[in-house]
Design a protein around this motif. Structure first.
Motif, short mmCIF file in Angstrom:
data_model
loop_
_atom_site.label_atom_id
_atom_site.label_comp_id
_atom_site.label_asym_id
_atom_site.label_seq_id
_atom_site.Cartn_x
_atom_site.Cartn_y
_atom_site.Cartn_z
N VAL A 1 -0.79 17.01 -77.30
CA VAL A 1 0.43 16.92 -76.48
C VAL A 1 0.42 15.67 -75.63
N GLU A 2 -0.75 15.27 -75.15
CA GLU A 2 -0.85 14.09 -74.29
C GLU A 2 -0.44 12.83 -75.03
N ASP A 3 -0.96 12.63 -76.24
CA ASP A 3 -0.59 11.46 -77.03
C ASP A 3 0.90 11.46 -77.36
N ALA A 4 1.44 12.62 -77.71
CA ALA A 4 2.86 12.70 -78.03
C ALA A 4 3.73 12.34 -76.83
N THR A 5 3.34 12.80 -75.63
CA THR A 5 4.09 12.47 -74.41
C THR A 5 4.03 10.99 -74.11
N VAL A 6 2.85 10.40 -74.23
CA VAL A 6 2.68 8.97 -73.98
C VAL A 6 3.51 8.15 -74.96
N VAL B 1 -2.18 12.55 -68.62
CA VAL B 1 -1.19 11.47 -68.67
C VAL B 1 -1.30 10.58 -67.43
N LYS C 1 6.23 9.06 -76.54
CA LYS C 1 7.66 9.21 -76.25
C LYS C 1 8.08 8.33 -75.08
N ILE C 2 7.26 8.29 -74.02
CA ILE C 2 7.59 7.45 -72.87
C ILE C 2 7.60 5.97 -73.28
#
Length: 439
Positions: A52-57, A144, A59-60
């Motif tokens: 989830v952390e990589d996906a959030t980074v 994050v 996307k930002i």
């Protein structure tokens, strides 16, 4: 008297609100278009992952790239919008419904593009790269925010490094400006840095645009159906389909059989060539006689006319079209050059680092487009805002040398590309061999 002052202030307030709304709507539309473009090219696996952390980074970082790309598109549209608004006001000077296209709106748009370009090049894109590559400082809690802290620290170090380099350069060239830039960062440092970036973009234009102008003919020709006067499409398609099926059977053959010594890489290339040839023939068979015999010559004549206009700089009445054509040609030349060919985005297969590099490259090119057009004399429209602070544009020798280099490189590219392309098309059209044609 007080009533008049109040009415003036109210009018100014309404004008500012209207201009703000127009700019917000314009950037919102460009942002949505840019997001659709990047979504088409991004690698889906980087955004759909168990981490989830990589996906959030990611996307930002993608949102930052979208903002940068929208600023690049807006920079391309600066001159066309300015020229169009000026022509509308000159055509309808008394129209109440056209008065919103005033100089204040256009000037504010130029300043916003200048501000957002600096923000994207100096802060957003470096931060997006550091953000995607960071993992947090050693010993810190993962997450994050840990990656944000590391990216911010790296960005500050990079900013200090760039500031030192630019300060030294300005000290060597302009001692007064260098001294003031330490006290007034916004007024002197950012415009000076952006001037250097734009100068790099103008030089990049000088290398990419002539090559792109010549490549536009082959790129356009690959998208259109070329006329073939003496070709039997059905017979050629049958032979190509048979060849493709034969190569497919060889590729699917067991490696332990008699084909074990076959060069599979060369066979794959032959299969891809046959497949692309079959697709082109199928498109030719489906095309109407008008598409086969009229669209291609008209498109080539239009490209030739626009290219001649660009080389001769006689584009006063076609300025908007020529500016867009120059930008498209420079992008084509950029991605066709050996140095930057590896950056060419691929549908659903472009990683985030390549997207960041593409957004930075396109923003540098688009930010230099107004300066490039003004240097070539394609438009006499004065550069507004901080874009008009480039002192070297007033140097006759620099402008003259740049125009001569551009005309010479473009002419050489066209002579080399167009003449050979016309010769090949005539050979194919009349069914003659090259030796017979040359003799």
């Amino acid at each position: 008297m007080e009533t008049d002052d109040v009415s003036v202030r109210e009018q100014l307030f309404h004008n500012r609100v209207r201009e703000t709304i127009i700019c917000v709507l314009l950037f919102t539309c460009l942002y949505m278009v840019s997001y659709l473009i990047l979504t088409h090219f991004k690698k889906t696996a980087e955004f759909i992952t168990d981490d989830v952390e990589d996906a959030t980074v990611n996307k930002i970082a993608l949102w930052m790239c979208t903002f940068t790309l929208s600023v690049a598109v807006c920079a391309v549209l600066l001159l066309p919008i300015s020229i169009l608004s000026n022509e509308v006001l000159l055509t309808f000077p008394q129209s109440y419904y056209m008065q919103w296209l005033n100089g204040s709106l256009i000037h504010g748009l130029w300043n916003l593009v200048f501000l957002f370009s600096n923000l994207s090049l100096v802060f957003l894109m470096p931060f997006a790269y550091f953000f995607t590559e960071s993992e947090g400082f050693a010993g810190s809690k993962k997450g994050v925010m840990a990656r944000v802290y590391e990216a911010v620290v790296l960005l500050l170090l990079l900013a200090l490094l760039v500031l030192g380099i630019v300060w030294v350069a300005s000290a060597l060239l302009h001692d007064n400006i260098a001294r003031k830039s330490l006290y007034d960062l916004w007024e002197y440092y950012l415009p000076y840095l952006y001037s250097g970036i734009s100068l790099f973009g103008v030089l990049l234009f000088l290398l990419c645009t002539p090559f792109g102008l010549s490549r536009m003919f082959s790129v356009t020709g690959s998208l259109l159906v070329k006329p073939r006067l003496l070709e039997d499409v059905e017979d050629t398609l049958s032979c190509t389909t048979f060849e493709e099926d034969s190569l497919s059977r060889k590729l699917n053959c067991d490696s332990t059989s008699c084909w074990v010594k076959l060069n599979m890489e060369a066979l794959k290339k032959e299969y891809q060539i046959a497949q692309s040839k079959r697709l082109a023939l199928e498109m030719r068979r489906k095309a109407s006689p008008w598409q086969r015999n009229l669209c291609y010559p008209l498109a080539m004549l239009m490209l030739l006319a626009l290219t001649v206009v660009c080389v001769l700089m006689v584009s006063n009445h076609l300025c908007m079209m020529v500016i867009i054509y120059l930008m498209v040609s420079s992008v084509v030349g950029f991605y066709s050059s050996p140095l930057f060919m590896g950056l060419l985005p691929r549908a659903q297969d472009t990683n985030l680092t390549e997207i960041i590099a593409n957004c930075v490259s396109l923003l540098i090119l688009s930010s230099a487009l107004p300066v490039f057009s003004r240097t070539l004399g394609i438009t006499r429209f004065d550069l507004l805002g901080d874009f008009g602070r480039y002192n070297w544009l007033g140097n006759f020798y620099i402008v003259f040398l740049y125009n001569m280099l551009f005309a010479g490189l473009t002419s050489a590219s066209l002579i080399k590309t167009v003449t050979w392309a016309v010769q090949r098309e005539l050979i194919r059209a009349f069914g003659q061999s090259p030796l017979t044609f040359n003799s």
